[in-house]
Motif scaffolding. Sequence first.
Motif, PDB file in Angstrom:
ATOM      1  N   UNK A  19       0.740  -1.220  -0.177  1.00 25.14           N
ATOM      2  CA  UNK A  19      -0.069   0.015   0.043  1.00 25.14           C
ATOM      3  C   UNK A  19       0.889   1.329  -0.024  1.00 25.14           C
ATOM      4  N   UNK A  20       1.928   1.249   0.861  1.00 23.48           N
ATOM      5  CA  UNK A  20       2.852   2.329   0.913  1.00 23.48           C
ATOM      6  C   UNK A  20       3.634   2.467  -0.329  1.00 23.48           C
ATOM      7  N   UNK A  21       3.886   1.247  -0.960  1.00 30.24           N
ATOM      8  CA  UNK A  21       4.960   1.250  -2.061  1.00 30.24           C
ATOM      9  C   UNK A  21       3.987   1.834  -3.237  1.00 30.24           C
ATOM     10  N   UNK A  22       2.911   1.684  -3.162  1.00 29.21           N
ATOM     11  CA  UNK A  22       1.741   2.028  -4.334  1.00 29.21           C
ATOM     12  C   UNK A  22       1.623   3.442  -4.344  1.00 29.21           C
ATOM     13  N   UNK A  23       1.487   3.942  -3.169  1.00 26.31           N
ATOM     14  CA  UNK A  23       1.439   5.440  -2.879  1.00 26.31           C
ATOM     15  C   UNK A  23       2.887   6.190  -3.312  1.00 26.31           C
ATOM     16  N   UNK A  69      -2.518  -0.906  -5.811  1.00 26.96           N
ATOM     17  CA  UNK A  69      -3.251  -0.175  -6.829  1.00 26.96           C
ATOM     18  C   UNK A  69      -4.146   1.064  -5.720  1.00 26.96           C
ATOM     19  N   UNK A  70      -4.735   0.487  -4.516  1.00 24.74           N
ATOM     20  CA  UNK A  70      -5.266   1.648  -3.725  1.00 24.74           C
ATOM     21  C   UNK A  70      -4.443   2.460  -3.349  1.00 24.74           C
ATOM     22  N   UNK A  71      -3.175   2.163  -2.876  1.00 26.05           N
ATOM     23  CA  UNK A  71      -2.345   3.159  -2.371  1.00 26.05           C
ATOM     24  C   UNK A  71      -1.985   4.208  -3.771  1.00 26.05           C
ATOM     25  N   UNK A  72      -1.875   3.780  -4.842  1.00 21.85           N
ATOM     26  CA  UNK A  72      -1.703   4.432  -5.946  1.00 21.85           C
ATOM     27  C   UNK A  72      -2.625   5.434  -6.353  1.00 21.85           C
ATOM     28  N   UNK A  73      -4.080   4.956  -6.215  1.00 23.17           N
ATOM     29  CA  UNK A  73      -5.021   5.776  -6.284  1.00 23.17           C
ATOM     30  C   UNK A  73      -5.331   6.891  -5.351  1.00 23.17           C
TER      31      UNK A  73
END
Length: 128
Positions: A19-23, A69-73
């Motif tokens: 999650x943090x990596x996607x962010x 993907x959630x972190x990215x969004x």
Amino acid sequence: MAEAQPPLAARIAAYVLFLLLGFAVSVCGSFVQALWPPVGLLLALGATAATFYAGLRVTGTRLGAAMPAAGWFLALVLVIVPRPEGDTVLWTNATSLSWMFVGSILGVICATLPTRTSWFPGVPNSPR
């Protein structure tokens, strides 16, 4: 024929990490795609796809691809909002719109891939 899943505690830690990596990939990619168009866009999309796919492979679950993907969004929503001073990170040009659209598609593709296959699509698992 199915691989053993990692222990639950390890998967939860991996979910939070991804999650943090996607962010982080979303924030960095938002700047890189604007800095060096069109090569920056390809680099940012490659990092995005690698993060989503790594989440799927490391955890062995579709949630593993959905968490980055959630972190990215989440980061993308924060980057889209203009500052009170009028500054924006993502503009309404082709590279920014491609970054958002293709990155979203990559998230959906990775979240719907099969979870119990070999590392590379189309390559069968080795017999055990």
